[in-house]
Design an enzyme around this catalytic site. Structure first.
Site, PDB file in Angstrom:
ATOM      1  N   GLU A 132      -5.092  -5.628  10.806  1.00  0.00           N
ATOM      2  CA  GLU A 132      -3.919  -4.542  11.145  1.00  0.00           C
ATOM      3  C   GLU A 132      -4.168  -3.910  12.454  1.00  0.00           C
ATOM      4  O   GLU A 132      -5.080  -2.758  12.417  1.00  0.00           O
ATOM      5  CB  GLU A 132      -4.005  -3.479   9.888  1.00  0.00           C
TER       6      GLU A 132
ATOM      7  N   SER B  80       3.726  -2.255  10.353  1.00  0.00           N
ATOM      8  CA  SER B  80       5.373  -2.264  10.488  1.00  0.00           C
ATOM      9  C   SER B  80       6.061  -3.403  10.046  1.00  0.00           C
ATOM     10  O   SER B  80       7.059  -3.695  10.636  1.00  0.00           O
ATOM     11  CB  SER B  80       5.651  -1.755  11.606  1.00  0.00           C
TER      12      SER B  80
ATOM     13  N   HIS C  25      -9.157   0.627   5.274  1.00  0.00           N
ATOM     14  CA  HIS C  25      -7.904   0.912   5.934  1.00  0.00           C
ATOM     15  C   HIS C  25      -8.248   1.723   7.169  1.00  0.00           C
ATOM     16  O   HIS C  25      -9.093   2.767   7.158  1.00  0.00           O
ATOM     17  CB  HIS C  25      -6.860   1.464   4.764  1.00  0.00           C
TER      18      HIS C  25
ATOM     19  N   GLY D  36       2.814  -1.199   4.306  1.00  0.00           N
ATOM     20  CA  GLY D  36       2.890   0.178   4.082  1.00  0.00           C
ATOM     21  C   GLY D  36       4.246   0.536   3.619  1.00  0.00           C
ATOM     22  O   GLY D  36       4.717   0.530   2.708  1.00  0.00           O
ATOM     23  N   GLY D  37       4.708   1.343   4.615  1.00  0.00           N
ATOM     24  CA  GLY D  37       6.132   1.975   4.227  1.00  0.00           C
ATOM     25  C   GLY D  37       7.124   1.190   3.869  1.00  0.00           C
ATOM     26  O   GLY D  37       7.746   1.701   2.785  1.00  0.00           O
TER      27      GLY D  37
ATOM     28  N   GLU E 149      -6.632   4.152   7.949  1.00  0.00           N
ATOM     29  CA  GLU E 149      -6.514   5.728   7.750  1.00  0.00           C
ATOM     30  C   GLU E 149      -7.667   6.303   7.373  1.00  0.00           C
ATOM     31  O   GLU E 149      -8.202   7.336   7.554  1.00  0.00           O
ATOM     32  CB  GLU E 149      -5.267   6.056   6.982  1.00  0.00           C
TER      33      GLU E 149
ATOM     34  N   ASN F 226       0.954  -1.210   0.243  1.00  0.00           N
ATOM     35  CA  ASN F 226       0.042   0.009   0.001  1.00  0.00           C
ATOM     36  C   ASN F 226       0.999   1.195  -0.246  1.00  0.00           C
ATOM     37  O   ASN F 226       1.450   1.453   1.058  1.00  0.00           O
ATOM     38  CB  ASN F 226      -0.912  -0.057   1.312  1.00  0.00           C
ATOM     39  N   TRP F 227       0.838   2.068  -1.054  1.00  0.00           N
ATOM     40  CA  TRP F 227       1.873   3.221  -1.300  1.00  0.00           C
ATOM     41  C   TRP F 227       1.289   4.328  -0.686  1.00  0.00           C
ATOM     42  O   TRP F 227       1.921   5.222  -0.615  1.00  0.00           O
ATOM     43  CB  TRP F 227       2.128   3.280  -2.817  1.00  0.00           C
ATOM     44  N   LYS F 228       0.088   4.117  -0.353  1.00  0.00           N
ATOM     45  CA  LYS F 228      -0.628   5.454   0.401  1.00  0.00           C
ATOM     46  C   LYS F 228      -0.555   6.791  -0.565  1.00  0.00           C
ATOM     47  O   LYS F 228      -0.619   6.466  -1.732  1.00  0.00           O
ATOM     48  CB  LYS F 228       0.008   5.730   1.989  1.00  0.00           C
TER      49      LYS F 228
ATOM     50  N   GLY G 291       2.503   2.297  10.845  1.00  0.00           N
ATOM     51  CA  GLY G 291       3.312   3.193  10.640  1.00  0.00           C
ATOM     52  C   GLY G 291       4.135   3.593  11.993  1.00  0.00           C
ATOM     53  O   GLY G 291       4.748   4.765  11.930  1.00  0.00           O
TER      54      GLY G 291
HETATM   55  C1  PEP Z   1      -0.510  -0.101   5.972  1.00  0.00           C
HETATM   56  O1  PEP Z   1      -0.677   1.060   5.652  1.00  0.00           O
HETATM   57  O2  PEP Z   1      -1.499  -1.032   5.896  1.00  0.00           O
HETATM   58  C2  PEP Z   1       0.416  -0.685   6.892  1.00  0.00           C
HETATM   59  C3  PEP Z   1       0.548  -1.682   7.548  1.00  0.00           C
HETATM   60  O3  PEP Z   1       1.322   0.393   7.032  1.00  0.00           O
HETATM   61  P1  PEP Z   1       2.933   0.124   7.744  1.00  0.00           P
HETATM   62  O4  PEP Z   1       3.487  -1.138   7.046  1.00  0.00           O
HETATM   63  O5  PEP Z   1       3.788   1.386   7.326  1.00  0.00           O
HETATM   64  O6  PEP Z   1       2.826   0.050   9.114  1.00  0.00           O
END
Ligand code: PEP
Length: 284
Positions: free
Chosen positions: A193, A239, A121, A260-261, A123, A13-15, A199
């Site tokens: 999640e 993470s 998600h 994500g990141g 966010e 997920n590049w957000k 994040g």
């Molecule tokens: C996400 O955005 O779904 C996520 C898990 O982010 P991160 O890996 O950065 O915690």
């Protein structure tokens, strides 16, 4: 679709990140690594292998999905065309078309080359007010459009600290999959999640994650039976990095990751997929 493979599934997920040039470069690196030894590798010869990613033949057994911002869908679709990499949207609205400024529908995502879409998600829930009911409507709209919804669920820190994690998961599952038939559920991917791990650099321990994954699979078993529970794909997110991907993947109910990141770096993302596949190929 009972019997759907639970071989590792890794989605990035590049957000709200990356311009078109960066998106193209990253997608091409991931496609080259993921496609190197796919059964269809002959079709991917047009993909020039970029430097920086050492492709391993093992990735052909892993489902790899990229989820860029809407603006980069076309660019990423072109960059991964002919490869084994799938494409997903970060959100959708439940209507197909109309006066809904700023929204994107399931048929539009299909048109743009998507096979997947994130739904609910954290966010979206926390920053944009999405409720469990809205998540359910979006998941149904995704299925109707022929997309696989990746339905995100997870507790916030206060819920975990207050011993309410599994109750919160039950509510999100019940409302997010409200009215779903067995066949519908067999087309869904669930991403657990924990919000406190997204994040933040904090990861749930393998045991903490497995407790929730096993609970989710158990709920699916109660409602839809053994076959459906057995083929349910349940991802972990929060993470995830190459270093924690292997121990998490060794847990029997963790089928892959929503990243994500770390998905903004081709080597890190592919490293996560490799570690997931390594664990999958060993006896869980
Ligand atoms: C996400 O955005 O779904 C996520 C898990 O982010 P991160 O890996 O950065 O915690």
């Amino acid at each position: 679709m009972a019997g759907r493979s639970r071989g590792p599934f890794v989605a990035g997920n590049w957000k709200m990140n990356l311009g078109l040039g960066e998106a193209r470069a990253l997608a091409r690196k991931v496609a080259a690594a993921a496609s190197e030894a796919s059964p269809d590798a002959s079709k991917t010869s047009a993909i020039e292998k970029p430097s920086g990613v050492e492709a391993g033949p093992e990735l052909s057994d892993c489902t790899v999905v990229l989820i860029p911002p809407f603006t980069a869908l076309g660019t990423v679709a072109a960059a991964v065309a002919g490869s084994a990499v799938g494409l997903g949207g970060q959100d959708l609205f439940w209507e197909d078309q109309g006066a809904y400024t700023g929204e994107v529908s399931g048929p539009m995502l299909r048109d743009a080359g998507c096979a997947y879409v994130l739904v609910g998600h954290s966010e979206r829930r926390q920053l944009f007010g999405e409720t469990d009911e809205m998540v359910g409507r979006k998941a149904r709209a995704a299925l109707k459009a022929g997309l696989t919804p990746i339905v995100c669920i997870g507790e916030v820190l206060a819920e975990r600290d207050g011993g309410r994690t599994l109750g919160r998961i039950d509510d999100q599952l019940a409302r997010g999959l409200d009215g779903f038939s067995k066949e519908d559920v067999e087309r869904v991917v669930i991403a657990y999640e924990p919000v406190w791990a997204i994040g933040t650099g904090r990861t749930a321990s393998p045991a903490q994650a497995e407790e929730v994954h096993a609970h989710i699979r158990g709920r699916i078993r109660e409602s839809y039976g053994n076959d459906t529970a057995g083929c349910a794909i349940i991802l972990y997110g929060g993470s995830v990095k190459p270093a924690n991907s292997y121990p998490l993947s060794k847990e029997k109910d963790i089928d892959g990751f929503l990243v994500g990141g770390a998905s903004l770096d081709a080597d890190g993302f592919i490293g996560i997929a490799r570690e997931a596949l390594r664990a999958y190929r060993e006896e869980k």
